[in-house]
Design an enzyme around this catalytic site. Sequence first.
Site, mmCIF file in Angstrom:
data_model
loop_
_atom_site.group_PDB
_atom_site.id
_atom_site.type_symbol
_atom_site.label_atom_id
_atom_site.label_comp_id
_atom_site.label_asym_id
_atom_site.label_seq_id
_atom_site.Cartn_x
_atom_site.Cartn_y
_atom_site.Cartn_z
ATOM 1 C CE LYS A 147 47.038 31.320 64.754
ATOM 2 N NZ LYS A 147 45.661 31.789 64.119
ATOM 3 C CB SER A 159 44.548 27.240 66.048
ATOM 4 O OG SER A 159 45.738 26.629 67.451
ATOM 5 C CE1 TYR A 217 51.462 32.497 62.681
ATOM 6 C CE2 TYR A 217 51.381 31.571 64.376
ATOM 7 C CZ TYR A 217 50.925 31.791 63.490
ATOM 8 O OH TYR A 217 50.728 29.971 62.389
HETATM 9 N N1 LIG Z 1 50.053 29.567 56.429
HETATM 10 C C1 LIG Z 1 50.270 28.369 57.574
HETATM 11 O O1 LIG Z 1 51.351 28.081 57.317
HETATM 12 C C2 LIG Z 1 49.689 28.666 58.393
HETATM 13 C C3 LIG Z 1 50.300 27.414 59.615
HETATM 14 C C4 LIG Z 1 49.273 27.200 60.628
HETATM 15 C C5 LIG Z 1 48.409 28.464 60.721
HETATM 16 N N2 LIG Z 1 47.746 29.370 60.123
HETATM 17 C C6 LIG Z 1 46.306 30.152 59.926
HETATM 18 O O2 LIG Z 1 45.750 30.257 59.295
HETATM 19 C C7 LIG Z 1 44.934 31.040 59.149
HETATM 20 C C8 LIG Z 1 45.166 31.891 58.042
HETATM 21 O O3 LIG Z 1 46.050 32.156 57.499
HETATM 22 P P1 LIG Z 1 46.973 32.278 56.064
HETATM 23 O O4 LIG Z 1 47.686 32.023 56.118
HETATM 24 O O5 LIG Z 1 45.545 32.139 55.179
HETATM 25 O O6 LIG Z 1 47.216 33.968 56.569
HETATM 26 P P2 LIG Z 1 46.577 35.391 54.695
HETATM 27 O O7 LIG Z 1 46.457 34.837 53.736
HETATM 28 O O8 LIG Z 1 47.768 36.461 55.392
HETATM 29 O O9 LIG Z 1 45.614 35.203 55.184
HETATM 30 C C9 LIG Z 1 45.264 35.727 56.905
HETATM 31 C C10 LIG Z 1 43.581 36.716 56.875
HETATM 32 O O10 LIG Z 1 43.772 37.893 58.181
HETATM 33 C C11 LIG Z 1 43.204 39.319 57.349
HETATM 34 N N3 LIG Z 1 43.620 40.011 59.172
HETATM 35 C C12 LIG Z 1 45.115 40.507 59.421
HETATM 36 N N4 LIG Z 1 44.067 41.392 60.626
HETATM 37 C C13 LIG Z 1 43.253 41.332 60.700
HETATM 38 C C14 LIG Z 1 42.476 42.196 61.560
HETATM 39 N N5 LIG Z 1 43.024 42.887 62.510
HETATM 40 N N6 LIG Z 1 41.224 42.342 60.802
HETATM 41 C C15 LIG Z 1 40.964 41.468 60.310
HETATM 42 N N7 LIG Z 1 41.454 41.034 59.372
HETATM 43 C C16 LIG Z 1 42.602 40.567 59.568
HETATM 44 C C17 LIG Z 1 44.638 39.467 56.309
HETATM 45 O O11 LIG Z 1 43.885 40.844 56.008
HETATM 46 P P3 LIG Z 1 44.418 41.201 54.878
HETATM 47 O O12 LIG Z 1 44.033 40.884 53.787
HETATM 48 O O13 LIG Z 1 43.761 42.773 55.378
HETATM 49 O O14 LIG Z 1 46.175 41.255 55.243
HETATM 50 C C18 LIG Z 1 43.723 37.831 56.220
HETATM 51 O O15 LIG Z 1 42.848 38.071 55.073
HETATM 52 C C19 LIG Z 1 45.797 31.920 60.849
HETATM 53 O O16 LIG Z 1 44.755 32.640 61.974
HETATM 54 C C20 LIG Z 1 47.221 31.179 60.536
HETATM 55 O O17 LIG Z 1 47.130 31.821 62.006
HETATM 56 C C21 LIG Z 1 48.052 29.593 58.998
#
Ligand SMILES: NC(=O)c1ccc[n+]([C@@H]2O[C@H](COP(=O)([O-])OP(=O)(O)OC[C@H]3O[C@@H](n4cnc5c(N)ncnc54)[C@H](OP(=O)(O)O)[C@@H]3O)[C@@H](O)[C@H]2O)c1
Length: 336
Positions: free
Chosen positions: A214, A178, A209
Amino acid sequence: METIIFGIALLTKFNWDRFLPCDFDPERDMVDLHGKVAVVTGANTGIGFATARHLARKGARVYLACRNERKANEAIQELEKDEKVAQNGEIRFVQLDLADFASAKRASAEILAKEERLDILVNNASLLVSEKPKYIHGILDYMAVNHFGPFMFTQALLPLLKKTSLLPESDVRIVFVSSDAHLRVPQDIRFRNLEDVNVDYTSMPLDYYSRACKYANVLYAKELQRRLDKENSRISVLSLHPGNVNTFADATPCPRLSNLLMPWIFMSPDVGSYTTLFAAASPLVKEQPEVFKGAYLGPIAKLGKASDNAEREDLGGELWDTTESVLKRIDAGELD
Ligand SMILES: NC(=O)c1ccc[n+]([C@@H]2O[C@H](COP(=O)([O-])OP(=O)(O)OC[C@H]3O[C@@H](n4cnc5c(N)ncnc54)[C@H](OP(=O)(O)O)[C@@H]3O)[C@@H](O)[C@H]2O)c1
Protein backbone atom coordinates in the site's frame (compact mmCIF):
# COMPACT_ATOMS: atom_id res chain seq x y z
CA MET A 1 -11.13 -15.95 24.19
CA GLU A 2 -9.69 -15.19 20.75
CA THR A 3 -13.08 -13.78 19.76
CA ILE A 4 -13.19 -11.44 22.77
CA ILE A 5 -9.63 -10.15 22.11
CA PHE A 6 -10.45 -9.71 18.44
CA GLY A 7 -13.69 -7.86 19.27
CA ILE A 8 -11.90 -5.45 21.61
CA ALA A 9 -9.17 -4.90 19.03
CA LEU A 10 -11.75 -4.24 16.34
CA LEU A 11 -13.56 -1.68 18.47
CA THR A 12 -10.43 0.14 19.60
CA LYS A 13 -7.92 -0.17 16.74
CA PHE A 14 -10.04 1.21 13.97
CA ASN A 15 -11.36 4.73 13.67
CA TRP A 16 -15.11 4.89 13.78
CA ASP A 17 -15.13 6.02 10.17
CA ARG A 18 -18.86 5.50 9.86
CA PHE A 19 -19.29 8.72 11.80
CA LEU A 20 -16.88 10.87 9.78
CA PRO A 21 -18.43 14.04 8.39
CA CYS A 22 -19.21 13.80 4.69
CA ASP A 23 -20.23 16.64 2.42
CA PHE A 24 -19.47 14.81 -0.84
CA ASP A 25 -22.43 13.76 -2.92
CA PRO A 26 -21.39 11.81 -6.03
CA GLU A 27 -24.49 12.89 -7.94
CA ARG A 28 -23.91 16.58 -7.19
CA ASP A 29 -20.12 16.74 -6.92
CA MET A 30 -18.87 14.76 -9.92
CA VAL A 31 -18.42 16.04 -13.47
CA ASP A 32 -20.61 14.72 -16.24
CA LEU A 33 -18.97 11.62 -17.74
CA HIS A 34 -21.00 11.04 -20.90
CA GLY A 35 -18.62 10.08 -23.73
CA LYS A 36 -15.86 9.17 -21.30
CA VAL A 37 -14.27 5.80 -20.69
CA ALA A 38 -13.20 4.43 -17.30
CA VAL A 39 -11.52 1.26 -16.10
CA VAL A 40 -11.97 0.07 -12.51
CA THR A 41 -9.99 -2.95 -11.33
CA GLY A 42 -11.59 -5.32 -8.81
CA ALA A 43 -14.99 -3.82 -9.59
CA ASN A 44 -17.12 -6.92 -9.04
CA THR A 45 -17.50 -6.16 -5.34
CA GLY A 46 -16.84 -3.74 -2.48
CA ILE A 47 -15.47 -0.26 -3.10
CA GLY A 48 -14.70 -1.03 -6.76
CA PHE A 49 -18.29 -2.05 -7.47
CA ALA A 50 -19.67 1.13 -5.89
CA THR A 51 -17.10 3.21 -7.80
CA ALA A 52 -18.12 1.64 -11.11
CA ARG A 53 -21.80 2.22 -10.34
CA HIS A 54 -21.37 5.94 -9.64
CA LEU A 55 -19.11 6.49 -12.67
CA ALA A 56 -21.65 4.76 -14.92
CA ARG A 57 -24.55 6.71 -13.37
CA LYS A 58 -22.72 9.89 -14.49
CA GLY A 59 -22.54 8.56 -18.06
CA ALA A 60 -19.18 6.78 -18.38
CA ARG A 61 -18.54 3.55 -20.23
CA VAL A 62 -16.98 1.55 -17.41
CA TYR A 63 -14.84 -1.53 -17.79
CA LEU A 64 -15.01 -3.87 -14.81
CA ALA A 65 -11.49 -5.31 -14.85
CA CYS A 66 -11.97 -8.48 -12.79
CA ARG A 67 -10.28 -11.81 -12.46
CA ASN A 68 -13.43 -13.90 -12.23
CA GLU A 69 -15.83 -13.73 -15.18
CA ARG A 70 -18.76 -15.28 -13.29
CA LYS A 71 -18.49 -12.74 -10.46
CA ALA A 72 -18.08 -9.93 -12.98
CA ASN A 73 -21.20 -11.03 -14.88
CA GLU A 74 -23.20 -11.11 -11.64
CA ALA A 75 -21.97 -7.58 -10.91
CA ILE A 76 -22.88 -6.43 -14.43
CA GLN A 77 -26.39 -7.86 -14.03
CA GLU A 78 -26.81 -5.99 -10.77
CA LEU A 79 -25.44 -2.76 -12.22
CA GLU A 80 -27.70 -2.96 -15.23
CA LYS A 81 -30.73 -3.17 -12.91
CA ASP A 82 -29.78 0.30 -11.63
CA GLU A 83 -32.04 2.77 -13.43
CA LYS A 84 -29.44 5.58 -13.63
CA VAL A 85 -26.75 3.22 -14.87
CA ALA A 86 -29.09 1.84 -17.51
CA GLN A 87 -30.11 5.35 -18.61
CA ASN A 88 -26.67 6.94 -18.68
CA GLY A 89 -23.79 4.52 -18.65
CA GLU A 90 -22.47 1.35 -20.16
CA ILE A 91 -20.75 -1.53 -18.41
CA ARG A 92 -18.21 -3.88 -19.99
CA PHE A 93 -16.03 -6.66 -18.68
CA VAL A 94 -12.35 -7.26 -19.22
CA GLN A 95 -10.61 -10.24 -17.66
CA LEU A 96 -7.73 -9.14 -15.44
CA ASP A 97 -5.89 -11.26 -12.92
CA LEU A 98 -3.18 -9.11 -11.39
CA ALA A 99 -1.46 -12.23 -10.07
CA ASP A 100 -0.94 -13.34 -13.66
CA PHE A 101 1.17 -10.83 -15.54
CA ALA A 102 0.22 -12.32 -18.92
CA SER A 103 -3.42 -11.58 -18.04
CA ALA A 104 -2.51 -7.96 -17.19
CA LYS A 105 -0.88 -7.66 -20.63
CA ARG A 106 -3.90 -9.22 -22.38
CA ALA A 107 -6.36 -6.96 -20.53
CA SER A 108 -4.50 -3.78 -21.41
CA ALA A 109 -4.11 -4.92 -25.03
CA GLU A 110 -7.86 -5.57 -25.23
CA ILE A 111 -8.69 -2.09 -23.94
CA LEU A 112 -6.15 -0.47 -26.28
CA ALA A 113 -7.69 -2.36 -29.21
CA LYS A 114 -11.29 -1.47 -28.34
CA GLU A 115 -11.07 2.11 -27.16
CA GLU A 116 -10.04 5.38 -28.74
CA ARG A 117 -9.80 7.09 -25.38
CA LEU A 118 -9.34 6.34 -21.67
CA ASP A 119 -10.22 9.10 -19.20
CA ILE A 120 -10.17 7.37 -15.83
CA LEU A 121 -8.13 4.45 -14.56
CA VAL A 122 -8.89 3.32 -11.01
CA ASN A 123 -6.40 0.81 -9.63
CA ASN A 124 -8.64 -0.53 -6.89
CA ALA A 125 -8.17 -4.32 -6.81
CA SER A 126 -6.15 -5.73 -3.99
CA LEU A 127 -5.10 -9.01 -2.52
CA LEU A 128 -6.29 -8.51 1.04
CA VAL A 129 -5.63 -11.79 2.80
CA SER A 130 -3.13 -14.49 1.97
CA GLU A 131 -3.00 -17.56 4.22
CA LYS A 132 0.78 -17.68 4.10
CA PRO A 133 3.23 -15.83 1.88
CA LYS A 134 3.37 -17.14 -1.67
CA TYR A 135 5.65 -16.03 -4.46
CA ILE A 136 4.73 -15.14 -8.02
CA HIS A 137 7.80 -15.06 -10.29
CA GLY A 138 9.84 -14.78 -7.10
CA ILE A 139 7.82 -11.76 -5.87
CA LEU A 140 5.89 -11.87 -2.58
CA ASP A 141 2.23 -12.22 -3.60
CA TYR A 142 1.08 -9.00 -1.88
CA MET A 143 3.66 -6.99 -3.78
CA ALA A 144 3.05 -8.90 -7.03
CA VAL A 145 -0.74 -8.39 -7.02
CA ASN A 146 -0.92 -4.98 -5.35
CA HIS A 147 2.08 -3.23 -6.90
CA PHE A 148 3.74 -5.08 -9.81
CA GLY A 149 0.44 -6.01 -11.53
CA PRO A 150 -1.02 -2.46 -11.28
CA PHE A 151 2.35 -1.00 -12.39
CA MET A 152 2.35 -3.19 -15.48
CA PHE A 153 -1.33 -2.54 -16.24
CA THR A 154 -0.99 1.24 -15.80
CA GLN A 155 2.21 1.50 -17.85
CA ALA A 156 0.58 -0.48 -20.67
CA LEU A 157 -2.46 1.83 -20.69
CA LEU A 158 -0.39 5.01 -20.43
CA PRO A 159 -0.13 5.65 -24.20
CA LEU A 160 -3.96 5.76 -24.44
CA LEU A 161 -4.27 7.88 -21.30
CA LYS A 162 -1.68 10.30 -22.73
CA LYS A 163 -3.43 10.40 -26.11
CA THR A 164 -6.72 11.21 -24.36
CA SER A 165 -5.06 13.96 -22.33
CA LEU A 166 -4.21 15.78 -25.58
CA LEU A 167 -7.87 16.08 -26.57
CA PRO A 168 -9.51 19.48 -25.99
CA GLU A 169 -11.28 19.67 -22.60
CA SER A 170 -9.59 16.46 -21.46
CA ASP A 171 -9.37 15.62 -17.77
CA VAL A 172 -7.49 12.35 -17.40
CA ARG A 173 -7.08 10.78 -13.96
CA ILE A 174 -5.12 7.79 -12.68
CA VAL A 175 -6.17 6.73 -9.21
CA PHE A 176 -4.55 4.28 -6.79
CA VAL A 177 -6.65 3.00 -3.92
CA SER A 178 -4.03 2.65 -1.21
CA SER A 179 -4.55 2.60 2.56
CA ASP A 180 -3.52 4.41 5.71
CA ALA A 181 -1.62 1.17 6.42
CA HIS A 182 1.10 2.80 4.28
CA LEU A 183 1.75 5.20 7.20
CA ARG A 184 2.95 2.32 9.34
CA VAL A 185 5.84 0.99 7.28
CA PRO A 186 9.24 1.15 8.99
CA GLN A 187 11.12 4.40 8.36
CA ASP A 188 14.07 2.54 6.87
CA ILE A 189 12.04 0.74 4.19
CA ARG A 190 13.91 0.42 0.85
CA PHE A 191 13.26 -0.99 -2.62
CA ARG A 192 16.80 -1.46 -3.90
CA ASN A 193 16.24 -5.00 -5.14
CA LEU A 194 13.94 -8.04 -5.01
CA GLU A 195 15.06 -8.90 -1.48
CA ASP A 196 13.82 -5.48 -0.27
CA VAL A 197 10.57 -5.95 -2.18
CA ASN A 198 10.00 -9.32 -0.53
CA VAL A 199 10.21 -8.19 3.11
CA ASP A 200 6.93 -9.39 4.65
CA TYR A 201 5.19 -7.15 7.17
CA THR A 202 2.12 -9.32 7.71
CA SER A 203 3.16 -10.75 11.08
CA MET A 204 1.87 -7.65 12.89
CA PRO A 205 -1.55 -8.09 14.59
CA LEU A 206 -4.64 -7.04 12.62
CA ASP A 207 -2.55 -6.32 9.54
CA TYR A 208 -4.36 -8.11 6.79
CA TYR A 209 -1.92 -7.39 4.02
CA SER A 210 1.64 -6.40 3.83
CA ARG A 211 1.53 -2.66 4.36
CA ALA A 212 4.53 -2.21 2.08
CA CYS A 213 2.37 -2.81 -1.01
CA LYS A 214 0.00 0.00 0.00
CA TYR A 215 3.01 2.21 0.61
CA ALA A 216 4.29 1.26 -2.86
CA ASN A 217 0.94 2.45 -4.33
CA VAL A 218 1.48 5.95 -2.91
CA LEU A 219 5.18 6.05 -3.88
CA TYR A 220 4.41 4.91 -7.43
CA ALA A 221 1.53 7.39 -7.82
CA LYS A 222 3.76 10.29 -6.76
CA GLU A 223 6.66 9.16 -8.94
CA LEU A 224 4.35 8.70 -11.94
CA GLN A 225 2.99 12.22 -11.42
CA ARG A 226 6.55 13.63 -11.29
CA ARG A 227 7.48 11.85 -14.53
CA LEU A 228 4.30 13.01 -16.28
CA ASP A 229 4.84 16.58 -15.07
CA LYS A 230 8.33 16.54 -16.61
CA GLU A 231 6.63 15.82 -19.96
CA ASN A 232 4.17 18.70 -19.29
CA SER A 233 1.35 16.16 -19.24
CA ARG A 234 -2.05 17.28 -17.97
CA ILE A 235 -2.80 13.87 -16.42
CA SER A 236 -3.51 13.87 -12.67
CA VAL A 237 -2.36 10.93 -10.56
CA LEU A 238 -3.85 10.53 -7.09
CA SER A 239 -3.63 7.95 -4.34
CA LEU A 240 -5.92 7.59 -1.36
CA HIS A 241 -7.10 5.87 1.77
CA PRO A 242 -10.83 5.15 1.41
CA GLY A 243 -11.45 4.88 5.17
CA ASN A 244 -12.34 1.72 7.03
CA VAL A 245 -14.99 0.11 4.88
CA ASN A 246 -17.17 -2.86 5.67
CA THR A 247 -15.98 -5.20 2.92
CA PHE A 248 -13.88 -7.87 4.58
CA ALA A 249 -15.77 -9.15 7.64
CA ASP A 250 -15.84 -12.68 6.24
CA ALA A 251 -12.07 -12.69 5.81
CA THR A 252 -11.25 -11.83 9.44
CA PRO A 253 -10.39 -14.48 12.06
CA CYS A 254 -13.86 -14.03 13.65
CA PRO A 255 -16.31 -13.54 10.77
CA ARG A 256 -19.51 -13.78 12.86
CA LEU A 257 -18.35 -11.12 15.30
CA SER A 258 -17.00 -8.96 12.49
CA ASN A 259 -20.28 -9.17 10.59
CA LEU A 260 -22.00 -8.01 13.76
CA LEU A 261 -19.65 -5.14 14.67
CA MET A 262 -18.28 -3.82 11.41
CA PRO A 263 -21.48 -2.27 10.03
CA TRP A 264 -21.57 -0.11 13.17
CA ILE A 265 -18.03 1.19 13.02
CA PHE A 266 -17.04 0.92 9.34
CA MET A 267 -18.47 2.77 6.35
CA SER A 268 -20.68 1.06 3.83
CA PRO A 269 -18.95 0.21 0.52
CA ASP A 270 -21.02 2.94 -1.14
CA VAL A 271 -19.70 5.70 1.13
CA GLY A 272 -16.35 3.94 1.01
CA SER A 273 -16.19 4.74 -2.70
CA TYR A 274 -16.58 8.52 -2.25
CA THR A 275 -12.87 9.30 -1.82
CA THR A 276 -12.09 7.34 -5.00
CA LEU A 277 -14.93 9.14 -6.81
CA PHE A 278 -13.59 12.52 -5.73
CA ALA A 279 -10.16 11.55 -7.12
CA ALA A 280 -11.67 10.22 -10.35
CA ALA A 281 -14.29 12.84 -11.13
CA SER A 282 -14.46 15.85 -8.84
CA PRO A 283 -14.14 19.06 -10.89
CA LEU A 284 -11.83 20.46 -8.17
CA VAL A 285 -9.00 18.14 -9.22
CA LYS A 286 -8.80 19.78 -12.65
CA GLU A 287 -9.50 23.28 -11.34
CA GLN A 288 -6.68 23.14 -8.76
CA PRO A 289 -3.82 21.12 -10.26
CA GLU A 290 -1.33 22.68 -7.85
CA VAL A 291 -3.29 21.09 -5.00
CA PHE A 292 -4.41 17.78 -6.44
CA LYS A 293 -1.76 16.59 -8.93
CA GLY A 294 0.05 13.80 -7.09
CA ALA A 295 -2.11 14.32 -4.00
CA TYR A 296 -3.00 11.73 -1.40
CA LEU A 297 -6.63 11.84 -0.27
CA GLY A 298 -8.30 10.57 2.87
CA PRO A 299 -11.83 9.89 4.03
CA ILE A 300 -14.26 11.15 3.17
CA ALA A 301 -13.29 12.79 -0.15
CA LYS A 302 -10.74 15.15 1.42
CA LEU A 303 -7.07 16.01 1.04
CA GLY A 304 -5.03 13.72 3.24
CA LYS A 305 -1.42 13.56 4.31
CA ALA A 306 0.80 10.78 3.01
CA SER A 307 3.78 9.69 5.08
CA ASP A 308 6.93 11.81 4.69
CA ASN A 309 8.64 8.71 3.30
CA ALA A 310 6.07 8.50 0.53
CA GLU A 311 7.05 12.00 -0.64
CA ARG A 312 10.69 10.99 -1.11
CA GLU A 313 11.79 11.22 -4.73
CA ASP A 314 14.79 8.94 -4.18
CA LEU A 315 12.55 6.13 -2.89
CA GLY A 316 10.01 6.68 -5.68
CA GLY A 317 12.80 6.39 -8.25
CA GLU A 318 14.23 3.34 -6.49
CA LEU A 319 10.87 1.56 -6.49
CA TRP A 320 10.31 2.42 -10.16
CA ASP A 321 13.76 1.19 -11.26
CA THR A 322 13.53 -2.06 -9.27
CA THR A 323 10.00 -2.74 -10.55
CA GLU A 324 11.11 -2.23 -14.16
CA SER A 325 14.21 -4.35 -13.77
CA VAL A 326 12.31 -7.23 -12.07
CA LEU A 327 9.64 -7.14 -14.81
CA LYS A 328 12.42 -7.26 -17.46
CA ARG A 329 13.93 -10.30 -15.74
CA ILE A 330 10.50 -11.98 -15.77
CA ASP A 331 10.12 -11.20 -19.50
CA ALA A 332 13.56 -12.66 -20.11
CA GLY A 333 12.48 -15.87 -18.33
CA GLU A 334 14.97 -15.36 -15.50
CA LEU A 335 12.34 -15.53 -12.70
CA ASP A 336 9.77 -18.35 -12.71
N1 LIG B 1 -12.12 -2.04 3.12
C1 LIG B 1 -11.29 -1.24 3.77
O1 LIG B 1 -11.48 -0.92 4.96
C2 LIG B 1 -10.09 -0.69 3.08
C3 LIG B 1 -9.21 0.11 3.80
C4 LIG B 1 -8.08 0.63 3.19
C5 LIG B 1 -7.87 0.35 1.84
N2 LIG B 1 -8.73 -0.45 1.15
C6 LIG B 1 -8.45 -0.72 -0.26
O2 LIG B 1 -9.63 -0.58 -1.03
C7 LIG B 1 -9.51 -1.38 -2.22
C8 LIG B 1 -10.79 -2.14 -2.44
O3 LIG B 1 -10.92 -3.07 -1.39
P1 LIG B 1 -12.33 -3.55 -0.81
O4 LIG B 1 -12.33 -3.20 0.61
O5 LIG B 1 -13.43 -3.11 -1.70
O6 LIG B 1 -12.11 -5.14 -0.90
P2 LIG B 1 -12.93 -6.28 -1.66
O7 LIG B 1 -14.37 -6.05 -1.55
O8 LIG B 1 -12.36 -7.58 -1.16
O9 LIG B 1 -12.46 -6.08 -3.17
C9 LIG B 1 -11.19 -6.46 -3.61
C10 LIG B 1 -11.27 -6.65 -5.10
O10 LIG B 1 -9.95 -6.96 -5.60
C11 LIG B 1 -10.09 -8.09 -6.45
N3 LIG B 1 -8.86 -8.85 -6.56
C12 LIG B 1 -8.20 -9.53 -5.60
N4 LIG B 1 -7.13 -10.15 -6.13
C13 LIG B 1 -7.13 -9.87 -7.46
C14 LIG B 1 -6.31 -10.23 -8.55
N5 LIG B 1 -5.27 -11.07 -8.40
N6 LIG B 1 -6.59 -9.75 -9.78
C15 LIG B 1 -7.65 -8.92 -9.96
N7 LIG B 1 -8.48 -8.57 -8.98
C16 LIG B 1 -8.22 -9.03 -7.74
C17 LIG B 1 -11.19 -8.92 -5.83
O11 LIG B 1 -11.67 -9.88 -6.75
P3 LIG B 1 -12.43 -11.23 -6.24
O12 LIG B 1 -13.82 -10.81 -5.87
O13 LIG B 1 -12.36 -12.12 -7.42
O14 LIG B 1 -11.68 -11.74 -5.04
C18 LIG B 1 -12.18 -7.82 -5.52
O15 LIG B 1 -12.88 -7.47 -6.68
C19 LIG B 1 -8.27 -2.24 -2.02
O16 LIG B 1 -7.19 -1.69 -2.73
C20 LIG B 1 -8.01 -2.16 -0.53
O17 LIG B 1 -6.65 -2.35 -0.19
C21 LIG B 1 -9.84 -0.98 1.73
